[in-house]
Design a protein around this motif. Sequence first.
Motif, PDB file in Angstrom:
ATOM      1  N   ASP A 111      15.555 -34.928  50.651  1.00 55.68           N
ATOM      2  CA  ASP A 111      15.726 -33.987  51.759  1.00 55.68           C
ATOM      3  C   ASP A 111      15.004 -34.505  52.998  1.00 55.68           C
ATOM      4  OD1 ASP A 111      13.060 -33.550  51.155  1.00 55.68           O
ATOM      5  OD2 ASP A 111      13.413 -31.636  50.141  1.00 55.68           O
ATOM      6  N   LYS A 112      14.617 -33.626  53.890  1.00 49.82           N
ATOM      7  CA  LYS A 112      13.974 -34.048  55.140  1.00 49.82           C
ATOM      8  C   LYS A 112      12.629 -34.734  54.916  1.00 49.82           C
ATOM      9  CE  LYS A 112      11.918 -29.459  55.905  1.00 49.82           C
ATOM     10  NZ  LYS A 112      11.883 -28.272  56.796  1.00 49.82           N
ATOM     11  N   PHE A 113      12.061 -34.550  53.726  1.00 43.62           N
ATOM     12  CA  PHE A 113      10.795 -35.207  53.387  1.00 43.62           C
ATOM     13  C   PHE A 113      11.019 -36.543  52.676  1.00 43.62           C
ATOM     14  CE2 PHE A 113       9.969 -30.575  53.278  1.00 43.62           C
ATOM     15  CZ  PHE A 113       9.053 -30.503  54.321  1.00 43.62           C
ATOM     16  N   GLY A 114      12.268 -36.956  52.535  1.00 41.34           N
ATOM     17  CA  GLY A 114      12.586 -38.183  51.818  1.00 41.34           C
ATOM     18  C   GLY A 114      12.877 -37.904  50.351  1.00 41.34           C
ATOM     19  N   THR A 115      12.845 -38.949  49.550  1.00 42.97           N
ATOM     20  CA  THR A 115      13.077 -38.791  48.121  1.00 42.97           C
ATOM     21  C   THR A 115      11.772 -38.417  47.430  1.00 42.97           C
ATOM     22  OG1 THR A 115      14.865 -40.432  48.149  1.00 42.97           O
ATOM     23  CG2 THR A 115      13.878 -39.932  46.013  1.00 42.97           C
ATOM     24  N   HIS A 116      11.756 -37.279  46.779  1.00 48.34           N
ATOM     25  CA  HIS A 116      10.530 -36.820  46.132  1.00 48.34           C
ATOM     26  C   HIS A 116      10.874 -35.815  45.045  1.00 48.34           C
ATOM     27  CE1 HIS A 116      10.236 -32.788  48.263  1.00 48.34           C
ATOM     28  NE2 HIS A 116      11.224 -33.384  48.908  1.00 48.34           N
ATOM     29  N   THR A 117       9.871 -35.449  44.276  1.00 52.24           N
ATOM     30  CA  THR A 117      10.054 -34.497  43.182  1.00 52.24           C
ATOM     31  C   THR A 117       9.580 -33.117  43.618  1.00 52.24           C
ATOM     32  OG1 THR A 117       9.758 -36.202  41.499  1.00 52.24           O
ATOM     33  CG2 THR A 117       9.409 -33.936  40.810  1.00 52.24           C
ATOM     34  N   ILE A 118      10.410 -32.126  43.378  1.00 53.48           N
ATOM     35  CA  ILE A 118       9.994 -30.747  43.632  1.00 53.48           C
ATOM     36  C   ILE A 118       9.852 -30.027  42.291  1.00 53.48           C
ATOM     37  CG2 ILE A 118      11.100 -30.668  45.892  1.00 53.48           C
ATOM     38  CD1 ILE A 118      13.341 -29.023  44.604  1.00 53.48           C
ATOM     39  N   HIS A 119       8.991 -29.049  42.254  1.00 46.60           N
ATOM     40  CA  HIS A 119       8.771 -28.287  41.023  1.00 46.60           C
ATOM     41  C   HIS A 119       9.424 -26.915  41.160  1.00 46.60           C
ATOM     42  CE1 HIS A 119       6.072 -31.190  39.145  1.00 46.60           C
ATOM     43  NE2 HIS A 119       5.640 -31.431  40.369  1.00 46.60           N
ATOM     44  N   VAL A 120      10.305 -26.635  40.219  1.00 49.47           N
ATOM     45  CA  VAL A 120      11.067 -25.383  40.244  1.00 49.47           C
ATOM     46  C   VAL A 120      10.614 -24.492  39.091  1.00 49.47           C
ATOM     47  CG1 VAL A 120      13.066 -26.471  41.343  1.00 49.47           C
ATOM     48  CG2 VAL A 120      12.897 -26.430  38.845  1.00 49.47           C
ATOM     49  N   HIS A 121      11.103 -23.272  39.086  1.00 45.96           N
ATOM     50  CA  HIS A 121      10.697 -22.320  38.052  1.00 45.96           C
ATOM     51  C   HIS A 121      11.917 -21.546  37.548  1.00 45.96           C
ATOM     52  CE1 HIS A 121       6.490 -23.055  39.093  1.00 45.96           C
ATOM     53  NE2 HIS A 121       6.864 -22.975  40.367  1.00 45.96           N
ATOM     54  N   GLY A 122      11.874 -21.191  36.270  1.00 44.66           N
ATOM     55  CA  GLY A 122      12.954 -20.422  35.681  1.00 44.66           C
ATOM     56  C   GLY A 122      12.504 -19.793  34.381  1.00 44.66           C
ATOM     57  N   ASN A 123      13.378 -18.969  33.785  1.00 44.10           N
ATOM     58  CA  ASN A 123      12.988 -18.231  32.579  1.00 44.10           C
ATOM     59  C   ASN A 123      13.575 -18.815  31.293  1.00 44.10           C
ATOM     60  OD1 ASN A 123      15.659 -17.525  32.751  1.00 44.10           O
ATOM     61  ND2 ASN A 123      15.312 -15.350  33.166  1.00 44.10           N
ATOM     62  N   PHE A 124      14.056 -20.080  31.378  1.00 41.42           N
ATOM     63  CA  PHE A 124      14.588 -20.717  30.174  1.00 41.42           C
ATOM     64  C   PHE A 124      14.390 -22.220  30.248  1.00 41.42           C
ATOM     65  CE2 PHE A 124      18.292 -22.547  27.793  1.00 41.42           C
ATOM     66  CZ  PHE A 124      17.905 -22.125  26.522  1.00 41.42           C
ATOM     67  N   THR A 125      13.866 -22.794  29.159  1.00 39.65           N
ATOM     68  CA  THR A 125      13.674 -24.237  29.047  1.00 39.65           C
ATOM     69  C   THR A 125      14.126 -24.679  27.658  1.00 39.65           C
ATOM     70  OG1 THR A 125      11.750 -24.210  30.526  1.00 39.65           O
ATOM     71  CG2 THR A 125      11.989 -26.124  29.101  1.00 39.65           C
ATOM     72  N   THR A 126      14.787 -25.828  27.579  1.00 38.95           N
ATOM     73  CA  THR A 126      15.234 -26.331  26.288  1.00 38.95           C
ATOM     74  C   THR A 126      15.331 -27.851  26.328  1.00 38.95           C
ATOM     75  OG1 THR A 126      17.032 -26.294  24.653  1.00 38.95           O
ATOM     76  CG2 THR A 126      17.666 -26.098  26.960  1.00 38.95           C
ATOM     77  N   ASN A 127      15.249 -28.459  25.140  1.00 39.31           N
ATOM     78  CA  ASN A 127      15.454 -29.902  25.040  1.00 39.31           C
ATOM     79  C   ASN A 127      16.870 -30.222  24.580  1.00 39.31           C
ATOM     80  OD1 ASN A 127      15.382 -29.101  22.386  1.00 39.31           O
ATOM     81  ND2 ASN A 127      13.979 -30.705  21.701  1.00 39.31           N
ATOM     82  N   ASN A 128      17.705 -29.197  24.492  1.00 41.84           N
ATOM     83  CA  ASN A 128      19.082 -29.366  24.045  1.00 41.84           C
ATOM     84  C   ASN A 128      20.031 -29.178  25.227  1.00 41.84           C
ATOM     85  OD1 ASN A 128      21.779 -28.199  22.946  1.00 41.84           O
ATOM     86  ND2 ASN A 128      20.837 -29.221  21.193  1.00 41.84           N
ATOM     87  N   ALA A 129      20.758 -30.242  25.576  1.00 48.35           N
ATOM     88  CA  ALA A 129      21.620 -30.206  26.757  1.00 48.35           C
ATOM     89  C   ALA A 129      22.761 -29.200  26.610  1.00 48.35           C
ATOM     90  CB  ALA A 129      22.182 -31.601  27.018  1.00 48.35           C
ATOM     91  N   SER A 130      23.306 -29.082  25.408  1.00 49.46           N
ATOM     92  CA  SER A 130      24.407 -28.138  25.191  1.00 49.46           C
ATOM     93  C   SER A 130      23.950 -26.699  25.392  1.00 49.46           C
ATOM     94  CB  SER A 130      24.984 -28.310  23.786  1.00 49.46           C
ATOM     95  OG  SER A 130      25.557 -29.588  23.632  1.00 49.46           O
ATOM     96  N   ALA A 131      22.734 -26.392  24.939  1.00 42.67           N
ATOM     97  CA  ALA A 131      22.186 -25.049  25.125  1.00 42.67           C
ATOM     98  C   ALA A 131      21.942 -24.768  26.610  1.00 42.67           C
ATOM     99  CB  ALA A 131      20.895 -24.883  24.333  1.00 42.67           C
ATOM    100  N   LEU A 132      21.492 -25.776  27.330  1.00 41.15           N
ATOM    101  CA  LEU A 132      21.254 -25.616  28.768  1.00 41.15           C
ATOM    102  C   LEU A 132      22.571 -25.358  29.495  1.00 41.15           C
ATOM    103  CD1 LEU A 132      18.853 -25.837  30.780  1.00 41.15           C
ATOM    104  CD2 LEU A 132      19.597 -28.173  31.218  1.00 41.15           C
ATOM    105  N   ARG A 133      23.596 -26.107  29.139  1.00 37.99           N
ATOM    106  CA  ARG A 133      24.934 -25.893  29.725  1.00 37.99           C
ATOM    107  C   ARG A 133      25.425 -24.480  29.420  1.00 37.99           C
ATOM    108  NH1 ARG A 133      29.781 -26.544  26.903  1.00 37.99           N
ATOM    109  NH2 ARG A 133      31.640 -26.533  28.258  1.00 37.99           N
ATOM    110  N   GLY A 134      25.230 -24.044  28.182  1.00 39.56           N
ATOM    111  CA  GLY A 134      25.663 -22.704  27.790  1.00 39.56           C
ATOM    112  C   GLY A 134      24.987 -21.621  28.608  1.00 39.56           C
ATOM    113  N   ALA A 135      23.693 -21.800  28.851  1.00 40.77           N
ATOM    114  CA  ALA A 135      22.964 -20.813  29.650  1.00 40.77           C
ATOM    115  C   ALA A 135      23.508 -20.752  31.068  1.00 40.77           C
ATOM    116  CB  ALA A 135      21.475 -21.161  29.664  1.00 40.77           C
ATOM    117  N   ALA A 136      23.842 -21.926  31.621  1.00 44.06           N
ATOM    118  CA  ALA A 136      24.396 -21.958  32.970  1.00 44.06           C
ATOM    119  C   ALA A 136      25.768 -21.281  33.011  1.00 44.06           C
ATOM    120  CB  ALA A 136      24.513 -23.401  33.454  1.00 44.06           C
ATOM    121  N   LEU A 137      26.596 -21.538  32.004  1.00 44.87           N
ATOM    122  CA  LEU A 137      27.927 -20.942  31.956  1.00 44.87           C
ATOM    123  C   LEU A 137      27.864 -19.419  31.862  1.00 44.87           C
ATOM    124  CD1 LEU A 137      29.746 -23.474  29.593  1.00 44.87           C
ATOM    125  CD2 LEU A 137      30.281 -23.041  32.000  1.00 44.87           C
ATOM    126  N   HIS A 138      26.811 -18.911  31.237  1.00 43.52           N
ATOM    127  CA  HIS A 138      26.644 -17.468  31.106  1.00 43.52           C
ATOM    128  C   HIS A 138      25.970 -16.834  32.329  1.00 43.52           C
ATOM    129  CE1 HIS A 138      27.479 -18.267  26.799  1.00 43.52           C
ATOM    130  NE2 HIS A 138      27.981 -17.047  26.848  1.00 43.52           N
TER     131      HIS A 138
END
Length: 301
Positions: A206-233
Motif C-alpha cells: 500500500d502507500k507504506f510499501g510492501t509490509h505485513t499488517i496484523h488483522v483480527h478475526g473470530n476464526f483460525t484454522t490450519n485447514n485450507a478447506s475449512a477456511l474456504r468453507g467459513a468464507a463461503l458461509h
Amino acid sequence: MQTTKNLLLFYHLIETGSFCKAAEHIGLTKSVVSKRITGLEKALGVQLIYRTTRKLTLTEAGEVFYHHAREVYNAVQNANDAMSGLGESLTGSIRLTVPTISGALILPEAIAAFSEKYPDIHIEMDLDNRFVDLVQEGFDLAIRTGAMPDSSFIARQLVEARWVICGAPSYLAKHGTPLDTEQLGSHNCLGYSYQETGANAWLVNDKFGTHTIHVHGNFTTNNASALRGAALHGQGLVYVPKILVSQDLAQGALIEVLPTYVAKSLGIYAVYPYTKQQPTKVKLFIEHLYYYYQRHQDQFK
C-alpha cells in the motif's frame, strides 16, 4: 553454425586434456582430431586453445565456446538417458509428501491423468503440513511452497501461485467492501495458521510499501478447506492462494477485494533429493506435474 559433432569433439578435447586422449575416447586418429579443431577455429575466426607440448589452455573465446559445448554434451546425454529410460519397465511406486492445501486441489487431477498414462505405477501421497525429511522417511519427492533453503535438494518450480483477499457477497453486503488496507481493521479477517508469518499476518503493498499488517478475526484454522468453507458461509474475509477459491470467484460465490494491494505470491515446487541416476518414473512424474500445472496456471494467477 557448427555441427554437434564438432561441439562434442571440442568438449571431449578439453575434458581429456590432450589430442591423443580425445582421439582415443572418440575413436578417431590424433591427426583427424587436430585437423577438425583447426578447421573449427578457422570457421569461427578465433583461436580457441593455446597448444603446447605439455598442455592445452583455453583462450578467452575458447572458454565461452567450451561453456556452450558442455551444454550441448549435457543435452545429448539427457536425451539419451530419457530414451533409454523409455525402455524400462515403468512399474513400482512413487512416494510423495504434500501439504494438505496442495493435496486437496489440482494435484489429485494431475495424479489421475498420470495414472491414466502409466497405470502400473502406484502413487502414494502423504498429506502432512510438517517439514518432512525426504531421505530419512523414504519419500521420492515433496510438493512445497515458498523459498527452498536446503541446497542439498533440487527444486523444480511448477507454477507461481498468487494469493487473494476475498469474502462472500453476503458478508460484503452486511459489512461493506474494504477500499484500502487500513479498513481491514474493522473487518472479521479469518486466519490461516499454516504459514510462516502466522495466522493473522497479511502481506500487502500500500502507500507504506510492501509490509505485513496484523488483522483480527473470530476464526483460525490450519485447514485450507475449512477456511474456504467459513468464507463461503459469510463469516469473514480470507487471504488465501487463488487456486483454493478460483472456482468460487468465477461463480461469484466469493468476491475478490483489494486486488491491487495484495503482495503475496509464492512458487509451488517439486522438491527431490539430488541423485545422479533418478528413476525414470520419478522424472516422468515431475515433468507431468510441471506441464499439468502450467496448463492450469490461470487458476493460480
